[in-house]
Design an enzyme around this catalytic site. Structure first.
Site, mmCIF file in Angstrom:
data_model
loop_
_atom_site.group_PDB
_atom_site.id
_atom_site.type_symbol
_atom_site.label_atom_id
_atom_site.label_comp_id
_atom_site.label_asym_id
_atom_site.label_seq_id
_atom_site.Cartn_x
_atom_site.Cartn_y
_atom_site.Cartn_z
ATOM 1 N N LEU A 95 0.868 6.979 3.258
ATOM 2 C CA LEU A 95 0.078 6.249 2.885
ATOM 3 C C LEU A 95 -1.202 5.646 3.959
ATOM 4 C CD1 LEU A 95 -1.960 6.512 -0.080
ATOM 5 C CD2 LEU A 95 -0.599 4.443 -0.271
ATOM 6 N N HIS A 96 -1.912 6.138 3.620
ATOM 7 C CA HIS A 96 -2.840 5.597 4.298
ATOM 8 C C HIS A 96 -4.577 5.897 3.874
ATOM 9 C CE1 HIS A 96 -2.776 9.286 6.559
ATOM 10 N NE2 HIS A 96 -3.591 9.097 6.719
#
Length: 142
Positions: A95-96
């Site tokens: 996740l980014h």
């Protein structure tokens, strides 16, 4: 696990860190849309937004808000673009959130975005320091 972003979080891979706290870490994208383009990642490995535990959503997105303000201040930007991908177009399965400084007529149209590298290490360090200073100044007012 062989995750690039986990490597940055753990200090095993070089990243130009601009922010970190107990739950997340932000660093400059190595091929930014514009200088100051940051990625905020959770310290623990979660592949998508759906995998992020409910108790981390608020604190994580508070950091997204902080970084978007800091990037605008540090880069004298007129605004910012904040986005994340889940699986499709997610080049690293961790996740980014992308935080990108924006200016009117900056050339970004729709979702066709040319990516560029920084000119040199000095430009990276200058941008990194500017964002860190803006974060510190914002945090003083909170």
């Amino acid at each position: 696990m062989n995750c690039l972003f986990c490597g940055i979080v753990n200090g095993e891979v070089n990243g130009s860190v601009v922010f970190e706290d107990d739950i997340s870490l932000a660093f400059l994208d190595h091929r930014p849309l514009f200088p100051g383009h940051c990625l905020l990642v959770p310290r623990k490995h979660f592949e998508t937004l759906g995998d992020l535990p409910a108790n981390l959503i608020g604190p994580f997105f508070k950091n997204v808000q902080l970084l978007s303000r800091a990037v605008e201040i540090a880069l004298a930007a007129e605004g910012s673009f904040v986005a994340l991908n889940n699986r499709v177009s997610q080049s690293v399965p961790h996740l980014h959130v992308h935080i990108v400084p924006r200016r009117r007529k900056d050339g970004l149209k729709g979702f066709f975005w040319p990516r560029n590298k920084y000119k040199d290490e000095a430009e990276i360090v200058t941008v990194q320091k500017s964002i860190r200073l803006a974060i510190a100044n914002i945090q003083k007012t909170l």
